[in-house]
Write a protein that holds these residues in place. Sequence first.
Motif, PDB file in Angstrom:
ATOM      1  N   ILE A 176       0.840  -1.203   0.000  1.00 50.47           N
ATOM      2  CA  ILE A 176       0.000   0.000   0.000  1.00 50.47           C
ATOM      3  C   ILE A 176       0.878   1.259   0.000  1.00 50.47           C
ATOM      4  CG2 ILE A 176      -1.738   1.336   1.262  1.00 50.47           C
ATOM      5  CD1 ILE A 176      -2.823  -1.245   2.404  1.00 50.47           C
ATOM      6  N   ASP A 177       0.572   2.145  -0.939  1.00 53.14           N
ATOM      7  CA  ASP A 177       1.216   3.463  -0.999  1.00 53.14           C
ATOM      8  C   ASP A 177       0.142   4.483  -0.631  1.00 53.14           C
ATOM      9  OD1 ASP A 177       2.377   5.884  -1.655  1.00 53.14           O
ATOM     10  OD2 ASP A 177       2.622   5.428  -3.797  1.00 53.14           O
ATOM     11  N   ALA A 178       0.233   4.977   0.599  1.00 56.02           N
ATOM     12  CA  ALA A 178      -0.781   5.925   1.090  1.00 56.02           C
ATOM     13  C   ALA A 178      -0.272   7.344   0.859  1.00 56.02           C
ATOM     14  CB  ALA A 178      -1.057   5.662   2.564  1.00 56.02           C
ATOM     15  N   SER A 194       9.879  10.802 -12.950  1.00 53.76           N
ATOM     16  CA  SER A 194       9.161  11.943 -12.444  1.00 53.76           C
ATOM     17  C   SER A 194       7.808  11.440 -11.949  1.00 53.76           C
ATOM     18  CB  SER A 194       9.011  12.919 -13.618  1.00 53.76           C
ATOM     19  OG  SER A 194       8.636  14.168 -13.175  1.00 53.76           O
ATOM     20  N   ASN A 195       7.603  11.540 -10.637  1.00 54.14           N
ATOM     21  CA  ASN A 195       6.371  11.017 -10.043  1.00 54.14           C
ATOM     22  C   ASN A 195       5.396  12.175  -9.850  1.00 54.14           C
ATOM     23  OD1 ASN A 195       4.394   9.678  -8.630  1.00 54.14           O
ATOM     24  ND2 ASN A 195       5.691   9.082  -6.899  1.00 54.14           N
ATOM     25  N   VAL A 196       4.429  12.261 -10.775  1.00 56.00           N
ATOM     26  CA  VAL A 196       3.490  13.380 -10.752  1.00 56.00           C
ATOM     27  C   VAL A 196       2.267  12.973  -9.929  1.00 56.00           C
ATOM     28  CG1 VAL A 196       2.318  15.146 -12.115  1.00 56.00           C
ATOM     29  CG2 VAL A 196       4.377  14.029 -13.017  1.00 56.00           C
ATOM     30  N   ILE A 198      -4.819   6.448  -2.079  1.00 52.39           N
ATOM     31  CA  ILE A 198      -4.156   5.280  -1.491  1.00 52.39           C
ATOM     32  C   ILE A 198      -4.128   4.198  -2.568  1.00 52.39           C
ATOM     33  CG2 ILE A 198      -4.279   3.533   0.346  1.00 52.39           C
ATOM     34  CD1 ILE A 198      -5.844   5.562   2.013  1.00 52.39           C
ATOM     35  N   LYS A 199      -2.929   3.823  -3.002  1.00 44.34           N
ATOM     36  CA  LYS A 199      -2.787   2.810  -4.039  1.00 44.34           C
ATOM     37  C   LYS A 199      -2.552   1.458  -3.370  1.00 44.34           C
ATOM     38  CE  LYS A 199      -0.820   6.122  -5.007  1.00 44.34           C
ATOM     39  NZ  LYS A 199      -1.008   7.509  -4.467  1.00 44.34           N
ATOM     40  N   ILE A 200      -3.340   0.464  -3.764  1.00 41.17           N
ATOM     41  CA  ILE A 200      -3.280  -0.852  -3.127  1.00 41.17           C
ATOM     42  C   ILE A 200      -2.941  -1.908  -4.175  1.00 41.17           C
ATOM     43  CG2 ILE A 200      -4.594  -2.553  -1.772  1.00 41.17           C
ATOM     44  CD1 ILE A 200      -6.406  -0.201  -0.881  1.00 41.17           C
ATOM     45  N   ILE A 211      10.838   3.715   2.737  1.00 34.49           N
ATOM     46  CA  ILE A 211      10.862   5.109   2.277  1.00 34.49           C
ATOM     47  C   ILE A 211      10.255   5.173   0.879  1.00 34.49           C
ATOM     48  CG2 ILE A 211      12.392   7.025   1.650  1.00 34.49           C
ATOM     49  CD1 ILE A 211      14.335   5.854   3.827  1.00 34.49           C
ATOM     50  N   GLU A 212       9.358   6.106   0.700  1.00 38.38           N
ATOM     51  CA  GLU A 212       8.576   6.225  -0.534  1.00 38.38           C
ATOM     52  C   GLU A 212       9.441   6.273  -1.802  1.00 38.38           C
ATOM     53  OE1 GLU A 212       6.183   9.799  -0.030  1.00 38.38           O
ATOM     54  OE2 GLU A 212       5.531   9.688  -2.110  1.00 38.38           O
ATOM     55  N   PHE A 213      10.557   7.000  -1.770  1.00 37.41           N
ATOM     56  CA  PHE A 213      11.376   7.145  -2.986  1.00 37.41           C
ATOM     57  C   PHE A 213      12.015   5.814  -3.362  1.00 37.41           C
ATOM     58  CE2 PHE A 213      12.287  11.708  -1.347  1.00 37.41           C
ATOM     59  CZ  PHE A 213      11.007  12.099  -1.701  1.00 37.41           C
TER      60      PHE A 213
HETATM   61 MG   LIG Z   1       2.582   9.331  -4.252  1.00 36.33          MG
END
Ligand SMILES: [Mg+2]
Length: 270
Positions: free
Chosen positions: A5-7, A95-97, A12-14, A69-71
């Motif tokens: 999960i990326d909140a 590039s994360n838009v 929120i992407k699951i 860590i998100e990155f």
């Molecule tokens: Mg994001």
Amino acid sequence: MKIGIDAGGTLIKIAIYENDTFTFRKEKSTDIEKVAQWLKTVPDATVALTGGKATYLNSLIPQDAFQSIEFDATFRGIQSFLDEKDIHLNKFVFSNVGTGTSIHFVDGQSQIRAGGTGAGGGMMLGLSYLLTGISDFHTITEKALEGNRDIIDLKVKHIYKGDKTPIPGELTAANFGNVLHNKDTEQFTDADKIASVLGIVGETVTTVSIHAAREFGAEYVVYIGSSFLENKLLQDIVVNYTKLRNFKPYFIENGEYSGAVGTLRLMEEK
Ligand SMILES: [Mg+2]
Ligand SMILES: Nc1ncnc2c1ncn2[C@@H]1O[C@H](COP(=O)(O)OP(=O)(O)OP(=O)(O)O)[C@@H](O)[C@H]1O
């Protein structure tokens, strides 16, 4: 069952991994408690989290979740998607838009943050709302396709008025710079305004991204993030402008799930 999960700030992407396959879904970040309720119904699932709201989500759920860590998670997810497609890019910028835009340089097996800009999906929604009163993402991306940016944005060719231009005439010289020239003769529709908002967002994101690519000597710019979903105008703006500046744009299918997939991978590799 394994769940990545990326909140993020908006969504929120699951990513659910079961029987050797991923299924993907997303929820609004304002519904984070709803996601926590669902995780309570699958207490035996292995959960990996990332994103700005990961720690908060972790505090709501029964699983002892892995966090990354998100990155790093996003990079690991991108690698995973590219591997699946047998695409091998050694040096590239991604590039994360998302709500905002974060730009990273990849050299082999590691990423470093190369910069960012506050222009992104959040600006697209916020500024569109201020100018038109429309707040629904799908309405915005559909309306954008009918808009005419030419009466709002000032192009190089408008300034040079038929004279030979030192840079391509189709380049935007000033976003929103044509408004006052046309205020007495044109009606600016919601579609025109929204198309121009996507223009400034897309062009700003591209400018910052290609500057990073040039700085680090990368040829490809990989664009991900939910801002591009069903958003043909934003994609077109970014693709055309990246190419015009002699870099290669690349979009990853399901790329907005890179963080969710990546944090799962990092957990497995720990
Ligand atoms: Mg994001
Ligand atoms: N159904 C939707 N509802 C709202 N926004 C959407 C939707 N689909 C796409 N978007 C766009 O996607 C953007 C969010 O993208 P993304 O999910 O990649 O960011 P995030 O991870 O939530 O934010 P960040 O990474 O900056 O914390 C929104 O700002 C909006 O422009």
